[in-house]
Scaffold this active site. Structure first.
Site, mmCIF file in Angstrom:
data_model
loop_
_atom_site.group_PDB
_atom_site.id
_atom_site.type_symbol
_atom_site.label_atom_id
_atom_site.label_comp_id
_atom_site.label_asym_id
_atom_site.label_seq_id
_atom_site.Cartn_x
_atom_site.Cartn_y
_atom_site.Cartn_z
ATOM 1 C CB SER A 96 -0.965 -0.029 1.187
ATOM 2 O OG SER A 96 -1.900 1.019 1.102
ATOM 3 C CG ASP A 242 -6.224 1.037 -0.932
ATOM 4 O OD1 ASP A 242 -5.394 1.963 -0.870
ATOM 5 O OD2 ASP A 242 -6.241 0.098 -0.117
#
Length: 445
Positions: A96, A242
């Site tokens: 991430s 995301d």
């Protein structure tokens, strides 16, 4: 039993606490959890992600499960395609927003949402109990999956008034942060007749443009580019795509809370009497806004897994985190940076106004967050000290201290890095600065 999963997936420094041996054993533990295939495997743009993806797929094949290689895709793209292309599960290779030396794995259930905390525990039990042996009657096979990007982009477009957006011919600055949304965001914006101005748009494992985490401190290029080009909106994605941070037409960077309120106002106008799920560290202004539309707010511990799984349980329309993670349940109950941008374009087209004008009508609050690097042992000492100062505080997740109805501070150890994060909200910027200064002094002492 040890613990592998943090706030969001399993992450570590590659070659140190995240090795290929660990990837192999953890993947076997996931194979036992999934029980059947096929499993869709995707990866972000980190230097080690392609190699890790190969280990994951070959290990799943060894365990008897068929796999499909989604290649380089954003995390929400993989999650959406697990559900809509009917896979038994998915594994995303990503760390991430963590720095380049990190990598990790994120298992996805067949419903396209990250596995629950309960299922994480099952995977950890499989890993630590050393019961990871090949159980399939034969080896699985691995095939390429080339439908992911088109399926994902089409899925987002289905939720938009595309004609209204196309007529506006918006100018959009896309700060891809050298991350995975570089393979999808331009395609969607072009299909919406947007004039695209890309920055940091080459996928690169070192994230050389501004780092993998979009923060107000490293988004000066985005702000400058929006103002210089008179753009209608700017957006910055994190490493796996995301999360997204929005920049208004004046070059002002919105906090995750403010952008969430902007989107909620648009969504709840059209679908009142809805449920919103958010974390304990999000602004309390969301309750004020939700009441205007006869909607209710459910609070969870910090983490997208907590929010997403609660959304699934209660059938919530919307979920969000203060870090720019926004979930639109009608699309998928996961945070999705590109869906967030699309909703913002829809909100603009519907209002016939600028982002800043829309923001000015929202309930007013001031929020901020800081971080202090420390060891896990020091984190425990910090929480104990704060609890001694405020024995009445909420210790559901770290510690949250309510100073007044509209004023609070929350401190919790990070689930992904060796540090504590400090969040606060107050009715004025002056009061907010005073609170943060006081408690950072306590923490550092």
């Amino acid at each position: 039993m040890g613990k592998l999963f943090g706030t969001n997936g399993v992450r570590g420094v590659f070659g140190e606490d995240f090795t290929l041996d660990m990837v192999h054993d953890l993947t076997l533990a996931m194979a036992k959890y999934f029980g059947r295939g096929p499993i869709l495997v995707g990866r972000d743009g980190r230097h080690t992600s392609d190699m890790v993806s190969k280990v994951v797929r070959s290990t799943l094949n060894y365990a008897g499960l068929d796999t499909a290689d989604a290649g380089l895709v954003p995390t929400p793209c993989l999650e959406y395609c697990v559900k809509h292309l009917k896979y038994a599960g998915g594994v995303m290779v990503t760390a991430s927003h963590n720095p380049p030396e990190y990598n990790g794995l994120k298992p996805v259930a067949s419903d396209g949402v990250e596995v629950s905390r309960h299922d994480e525990h099952i995977i950890e039990e499989n890993y630590f109990n050393s019961t990871n042996r090949r159980s399939g009657p034969k080896f699985g096979t691995d095939i390429p999956e080339d439908r992911t990007i088109s399926t994902y982009v089409s899925g987002i477009l289905n939720h938009l008034d595309t004609d209204a957006i196309r007529q506006k011919n918006y100018t959009v600055v896309l700060d891809m942060g050298n991350g995975a949304q570089a393979v999808t965001a331009p395609l969607l914006c072009k299909s919406l007749n947007c004039n695209i101005i890309p920055i940091h748009d080459t996928v690169h494992g070192d994230f050389p443009g501004r780092g993998s985490e979009p923060t107000p401190e490293n988004l000066q290029d985005l702000s400058y580019t929006v103002k210089r080009n008179n753009a209608d909106i700017g957006v910055a994605f994190d490493g796996d795509g995301d999360r997204s941070i929005i920049c208004d037409e004046n070059g002002s960077i919105l906090t995750g809370d403010r952008s969430a309120l902007f989107l909620l106002d648009y969504i709840l106008q059209r679908q009142p009497n809805s449920t919103v799920v958010t974390c304990l560290n999000s602004a309390h202004a969301v309750e004020t806004l939700a009441e205007q539309y006869d909607s209710n707010v459910i609070r969870t511990k910090v983490g997208s897994v907590e929010v997403s799984r609660r959304m699934v349980d209660v059938g919530a329309l919307v979920g969000f985190e203060e870090n720019g993670g926004f979930m639109f349940g009608a699309h998928n109950q996961v945070r999705d940076g590109l869906m967030t941008l699309s909703l913002a374009l829809s909100a603009l087209a519907s209002s016939n106004n600028t982002i800043s004008a829309n923001i000015s009508k929202l309930p007013l609050s001031f929020t901020t967050k800081e971080k202090v690097h420390c060891t896990p042992e020091e984190s425990a000492q910090i929480l104990e000290k704060l609890h001694n100062m405020h024995p009445e505080a909420d210790r559901t997740d770290g510690i949250k201290i309510i100073l007044k109805p509209d004023t609070w501070i929350m401190v919790r150890p990070s689930g992904t890095e060796p540090l504590v994060r400090i969040y606060a909200e107050a009715p004025s910027s002056t009061e907010l600065s005073s609170i943060i200064s006081k408690y950072i002094h306590v923490i550092k002492s």
